[in-house]
Design a protein around this motif. Structure first.
Motif, mmCIF file in Angstrom:
data_model
loop_
_atom_site.group_PDB
_atom_site.id
_atom_site.type_symbol
_atom_site.label_atom_id
_atom_site.label_comp_id
_atom_site.label_asym_id
_atom_site.label_seq_id
_atom_site.Cartn_x
_atom_site.Cartn_y
_atom_site.Cartn_z
ATOM 1 N N GLN A 192 1.576 5.238 -0.236
ATOM 2 C CA GLN A 192 0.921 6.508 0.035
ATOM 3 C C GLN A 192 1.648 7.607 -0.721
ATOM 4 O O GLN A 192 2.814 7.473 -1.064
ATOM 5 C CB GLN A 192 0.949 6.815 1.531
ATOM 6 C CG GLN A 192 0.204 5.798 2.348
ATOM 7 C CD GLN A 192 0.326 6.095 3.829
ATOM 8 O OE1 GLN A 192 1.090 6.953 4.230
ATOM 9 N NE2 GLN A 192 -0.443 5.398 4.629
ATOM 10 N N ILE A 229 0.875 -1.174 0.000
ATOM 11 C CA ILE A 229 0.000 0.000 0.000
ATOM 12 C C ILE A 229 0.908 1.218 0.000
ATOM 13 O O ILE A 229 1.585 1.506 0.977
ATOM 14 C CB ILE A 229 -0.927 -0.001 1.230
ATOM 15 C CG1 ILE A 229 -1.792 -1.232 1.226
ATOM 16 C CG2 ILE A 229 -1.764 1.266 1.259
ATOM 17 C CD1 ILE A 229 -2.579 -1.419 2.497
ATOM 18 N N PRO A 238 -0.804 5.205 11.179
ATOM 19 C CA PRO A 238 -0.948 6.640 11.438
ATOM 20 C C PRO A 238 0.384 7.271 11.838
ATOM 21 O O PRO A 238 1.308 6.596 12.303
ATOM 22 C CB PRO A 238 -1.933 6.708 12.603
ATOM 23 C CG PRO A 238 -2.454 5.345 12.806
ATOM 24 C CD PRO A 238 -1.583 4.389 12.086
ATOM 25 N N PRO A 244 5.489 4.439 6.828
ATOM 26 C CA PRO A 244 4.493 5.163 6.030
ATOM 27 C C PRO A 244 4.439 4.701 4.576
ATOM 28 O O PRO A 244 3.405 4.800 3.927
ATOM 29 C CB PRO A 244 4.946 6.623 6.090
ATOM 30 C CG PRO A 244 5.939 6.712 7.156
ATOM 31 C CD PRO A 244 6.507 5.340 7.347
ATOM 32 N N THR A 245 5.564 4.190 4.074
ATOM 33 C CA THR A 245 5.605 3.762 2.681
ATOM 34 C C THR A 245 4.889 2.437 2.474
ATOM 35 O O THR A 245 4.152 2.260 1.504
ATOM 36 C CB THR A 245 7.063 3.638 2.200
ATOM 37 O OG1 THR A 245 7.707 4.896 2.390
ATOM 38 C CG2 THR A 245 7.130 3.255 0.742
ATOM 39 N N THR A 263 2.887 0.702 4.847
ATOM 40 C CA THR A 263 1.667 0.447 5.611
ATOM 41 C C THR A 263 0.803 1.703 5.642
ATOM 42 O O THR A 263 1.206 2.758 5.175
ATOM 43 C CB THR A 263 1.986 0.029 7.064
ATOM 44 O OG1 THR A 263 2.527 1.154 7.756
ATOM 45 C CG2 THR A 263 2.952 -1.134 7.119
ATOM 46 N N THR A 264 -0.340 1.557 6.244
ATOM 47 C CA THR A 264 -1.222 2.715 6.449
ATOM 48 C C THR A 264 -1.184 3.160 7.906
ATOM 49 O O THR A 264 -2.148 3.720 8.411
ATOM 50 C CB THR A 264 -2.670 2.361 6.053
ATOM 51 O OG1 THR A 264 -3.093 1.245 6.844
ATOM 52 C CG2 THR A 264 -2.769 2.034 4.586
#
Length: 105
Positions: free
Chosen positions: A7, A5, A78, A72-73, A75-76
């Motif tokens: 972002q 996933i 926070p 952050p790259t 996974t989602t």
């Protein structure tokens, strides 16, 4: 690669983003080099303090840098989780370095 996933970042200029990424890469490379040198010193001298120093530097700089880039790259997660993981790594790294200096490893 469909399982990842990814972002996207918005709101910044490309040169600043590239400079930040290059800076993170340099910090990570330097931390890995210091860890390698300390681990090599441990293997040569069998001084446990050098091993704790290597672990401390890895946790203080290499692990948080990797966490700030990879979490952050890939996974989602926070922002608070990413910061928390990085902070825990830094605290554990400082603890290991203090143990290497003041403890009795």
């Amino acid at each position: 690669m469909s399982g990842l996933i990814l972002q996207s970042a918005t709101g910044g200029s490309v040169p600043v983003a590239v400079a930040a990424l290059v800076g993170q890469a340099i910090a990570f490379a330097l931390a890995c080099w210091i860890v390698y040198r300390a681990a090599s010193g441990y293997r040569a001298a069998r001084a446990p303090a050098l091993l704790w120093l290597a672990v401390g530097v890895a946790l203080l700089s290499a692990a948080p840098t990797a966490a700030r880039v990879l979490l952050p790259t890939l996974t989602t997660a926070p922002t608070e989780i990413v910061r928390g993981v990085a902070l825990i790594g830094e605290l554990l790294g400082l603890t290991a370095i203090l143990y290497a200096i003041y403890g009795d490893p």
